[in-house]
Write an enzyme that holds these catalytic residues in place. Structure first.
Site, PDB file in Angstrom:
ATOM      1  N   HIS A 230     -10.905 -13.500  36.035  1.00  0.00           N
ATOM      2  CA  HIS A 230     -10.114 -13.101  36.877  1.00  0.00           C
ATOM      3  C   HIS A 230      -9.910 -13.972  38.081  1.00  0.00           C
ATOM      4  O   HIS A 230     -11.055 -14.469  38.596  1.00  0.00           O
ATOM      5  CB  HIS A 230      -9.839 -11.690  37.416  1.00  0.00           C
ATOM      6  CG  HIS A 230      -8.878 -11.711  38.460  1.00  0.00           C
ATOM      7  ND1 HIS A 230      -7.592 -11.756  38.330  1.00  0.00           N
ATOM      8  CD2 HIS A 230      -8.912 -11.160  40.049  1.00  0.00           C
ATOM      9  CE1 HIS A 230      -6.749 -11.554  39.372  1.00  0.00           C
ATOM     10  NE2 HIS A 230      -7.591 -11.180  40.327  1.00  0.00           N
TER      11      HIS A 230
ATOM     12  N   HIS B 277      -0.039 -12.459  41.807  1.00  0.00           N
ATOM     13  CA  HIS B 277      -1.354 -12.127  42.147  1.00  0.00           C
ATOM     14  C   HIS B 277      -2.428 -12.941  41.533  1.00  0.00           C
ATOM     15  O   HIS B 277      -3.173 -14.180  42.175  1.00  0.00           O
ATOM     16  CB  HIS B 277      -1.826 -10.724  41.762  1.00  0.00           C
ATOM     17  CG  HIS B 277      -3.399 -10.411  42.111  1.00  0.00           C
ATOM     18  ND1 HIS B 277      -3.757  -9.154  42.644  1.00  0.00           N
ATOM     19  CD2 HIS B 277      -4.395 -11.294  42.020  1.00  0.00           C
ATOM     20  CE1 HIS B 277      -4.863  -9.246  42.975  1.00  0.00           C
ATOM     21  NE2 HIS B 277      -5.521 -10.434  42.424  1.00  0.00           N
TER      22      HIS B 277
END
Ligand code: 2HA
Ligand code: ZN
Length: 270
Positions: free
Chosen positions: A139, A210
């Site tokens: 991520h 995000h």
């Protein structure tokens, strides 16, 4: 016993997070990576009996019992990992239906795994079901993919088609496309479950406003997936405000499918 820093995944993870930071994808403590380790390899580098301490995970994932993960720490900065891997990284083994992580190495300053551990572990479970070779969940916060979620339709097919049209290689690298989650509160089991659901059908999942999740069989492949999608998003952000004169047509996409032996996500091409 061999040194833990001779473990292939350890060397590669340290190099990879350093490179992620250099790409600008992981400001401050942004980003997290987990790698599923092979017990037979690991036991040549680490005593597996006992544990330094136990850390509750806050979720259940019985499929992960007995599995080992090398994972980045919560609040840690990727830029610092290479200088002090033992405090920034940890190796854990899951037990009690995934509810407990036994710390076997690392997090030497009393720390623990990333706040996104639920999303990582649930994504490993989901990917392993469709691809037993999957080892990595990654991520990060690449600027152009993030920017795109402010100005592009979040429909998965539309988002994927735009990325495919931005560079010829895209459809070859991620024929399964990109799935997209709306903005959700990060660090929760809910976003973990939603990510795991999305990552079943595509190895890339965008978290709107995000960042992105990637999954793959090793660190290079997973880094490369994100790198390719981010390059496409960069081109999009360079041209989105200009009159479009040319594109890669669906006919040309079909030529790429044939040439590279890949199959685009069902229903995504005309
Ligand atoms: O670890 O990226 O999503 C910091 C983050 C949370
Ligand atoms: Zn994040």
């Amino acid at each position: 016993m061999k040194d833990i820093f001779e473990l292939k995944e350890m060397t590669e993870l340290i190099r990879t997070v350093t490179n992620m930071y250099a790409h600008g994808w992981d400001e401050r403590n942004g980003g997290n990576v987990s790698v599923l380790l092979d017990e037979a390899d690991l036991k040549e580098h680490l005593v597996l009996a006992g544990a330094i301490r136990e850390i509750p995970t806050g979720f259940e994932a019985p499929e992960l019992d007995g599995k080992y993960f090398l994972v980045t720490g919560t609040g840690k900065y990727f830029k610092n990992v290479q200088y002090d891997p033992a405090s920034n990284l940890g190796i854990v083994r899951l037990k009690d239906r995934g509810r407990t992580a036994e710390l076997l190495w690392g997090f030497s300053d009393g720390g623990k795994f990333t706040s996104e551990f639920p999303a990582h572990m649930m994504s490993h479970v989901a990917r392993l079901r469709v691809d037993p070779e999957n080892r990595v969940v990654m991520h990060c916060h690449p600027a152009n993919l993030l920017a795109m979620t402010y100005v592009h339709d979040l429909d998965e097919k539309a988002f994927t088609r735009t990325l495919w049209q931005m560079c010829t290689e895209c459809i070859v690298v991620f024929p399964d496309g990109v799935n997209v989650l709306p903005w959700m509160l990060c660090g929760t089991n809910e976003i973990g479950e939603a990510t795991a659901e999305k990552i079943k059908t595509a190895r890339l999942v965008v978290w709107s406003q995000h960042g992105i999740y990637g999954a793959g069989k090793d660190l290079d492949e997973t880094f490369g997936l994100i790198e390719t999608a981010e390059k496409a998003a960069e081109i999009y952000m360079k041209i989105a405000h200009l009159p479009l004169k040319n594109t890669i047509t669906d006919e040309q996409m079909h030529l790429l499918e044939d040439r590279f032996g890949v199959k685009a996500r069902e229903g995504y091409l005309n």
